[in-house]
Design a protein around this motif. Structure first.
Motif, PDB file in Angstrom:
ATOM      1  N   ASN A  16       0.830  -1.199   0.000  1.00 39.75           N
ATOM      2  CA  ASN A  16       0.000   0.000   0.000  1.00 39.75           C
ATOM      3  C   ASN A  16       0.873   1.260   0.000  1.00 39.75           C
ATOM      4  O   ASN A  16       0.674   2.180   0.797  1.00 39.75           O
ATOM      5  CB  ASN A  16      -0.977   0.003   1.183  1.00 39.75           C
ATOM      6  CG  ASN A  16      -2.115   0.980   0.978  1.00 39.75           C
ATOM      7  OD1 ASN A  16      -2.458   1.311  -0.157  1.00 39.75           O
ATOM      8  ND2 ASN A  16      -2.688   1.442   2.064  1.00 39.75           N
ATOM      9  N   LEU A  17       1.847   1.259  -0.905  1.00 42.87           N
ATOM     10  CA  LEU A  17       2.788   2.372  -1.025  1.00 42.87           C
ATOM     11  C   LEU A  17       2.524   3.126  -2.323  1.00 42.87           C
ATOM     12  O   LEU A  17       2.198   2.505  -3.339  1.00 42.87           O
ATOM     13  CB  LEU A  17       4.226   1.846  -1.057  1.00 42.87           C
ATOM     14  CG  LEU A  17       4.679   0.980   0.115  1.00 42.87           C
ATOM     15  CD1 LEU A  17       6.018   0.327  -0.204  1.00 42.87           C
ATOM     16  CD2 LEU A  17       4.766   1.822   1.366  1.00 42.87           C
ATOM     17  N   PRO A  18       2.690   4.433  -2.343  1.00 42.38           N
ATOM     18  CA  PRO A  18       2.491   5.177  -3.589  1.00 42.38           C
ATOM     19  C   PRO A  18       3.576   4.867  -4.627  1.00 42.38           C
ATOM     20  O   PRO A  18       3.308   4.833  -5.821  1.00 42.38           O
ATOM     21  CB  PRO A  18       2.526   6.643  -3.162  1.00 42.38           C
ATOM     22  CG  PRO A  18       3.249   6.647  -1.849  1.00 42.38           C
ATOM     23  CD  PRO A  18       3.001   5.303  -1.219  1.00 42.38           C
ATOM     24  N   GLU A  19       4.799   4.632  -4.157  1.00 41.53           N
ATOM     25  CA  GLU A  19       5.922   4.277  -5.035  1.00 41.53           C
ATOM     26  C   GLU A  19       7.061   3.758  -4.180  1.00 41.53           C
ATOM     27  O   GLU A  19       7.072   3.935  -2.960  1.00 41.53           O
ATOM     28  CB  GLU A  19       6.386   5.468  -5.870  1.00 41.53           C
ATOM     29  CG  GLU A  19       6.953   6.597  -5.062  1.00 41.53           C
ATOM     30  CD  GLU A  19       7.398   7.791  -5.896  1.00 41.53           C
ATOM     31  OE1 GLU A  19       8.124   8.621  -5.339  1.00 41.53           O
ATOM     32  OE2 GLU A  19       7.043   7.893  -7.086  1.00 41.53           O
ATOM     33  N   ILE A  20       8.002   3.101  -4.856  1.00 46.65           N
ATOM     34  CA  ILE A  20       9.203   2.630  -4.157  1.00 46.65           C
ATOM     35  C   ILE A  20      10.363   2.675  -5.136  1.00 46.65           C
ATOM     36  O   ILE A  20      10.222   2.311  -6.306  1.00 46.65           O
ATOM     37  CB  ILE A  20       9.021   1.224  -3.547  1.00 46.65           C
ATOM     38  CG1 ILE A  20      10.176   0.902  -2.596  1.00 46.65           C
ATOM     39  CG2 ILE A  20       8.844   0.160  -4.622  1.00 46.65           C
ATOM     40  CD1 ILE A  20       9.895  -0.218  -1.625  1.00 46.65           C
TER      41      ILE A  20
END
Length: 78
Positions: A16-20
């Protein structure tokens, strides 16, 4: 490096991360043990490979997982 992008997308979806970033350490991004297990299963299913636990745990970033997937696909003939 299409597969690297796919792995990053999996990580973002599961965590549930916007980006990595490719070299970001998953545990530093807040991945729980359940998220890590879900990622392992999804990687194995998506790339049709078996990932040994010790190799998976040693791969701590999206780029390291990508390198591992590439290696295992070659070794396992996929």
């Amino acid at each position: 490096m299409e597969d690297l992008t796919r792995i990053q997308a999996m990580i973002c979806s599961i965590g549930n991360l916007p980006e990595i970033e490719p070299d970001a350490i998953l545990q530093d991004a807040g991945f729980s043990s359940m998220s890590v297990l879900e990622l392992l299963i999804q990687l194995e299913e998506t790339f049709d490979i078996t990932i040994p636990d010790e190799q998976f745990m040693a791969a701590r970033s999206a780029r390291a997982l990508y390198d591992l997937v590439v290696l295992l696909k070659k070794e396992q003939g996929n």
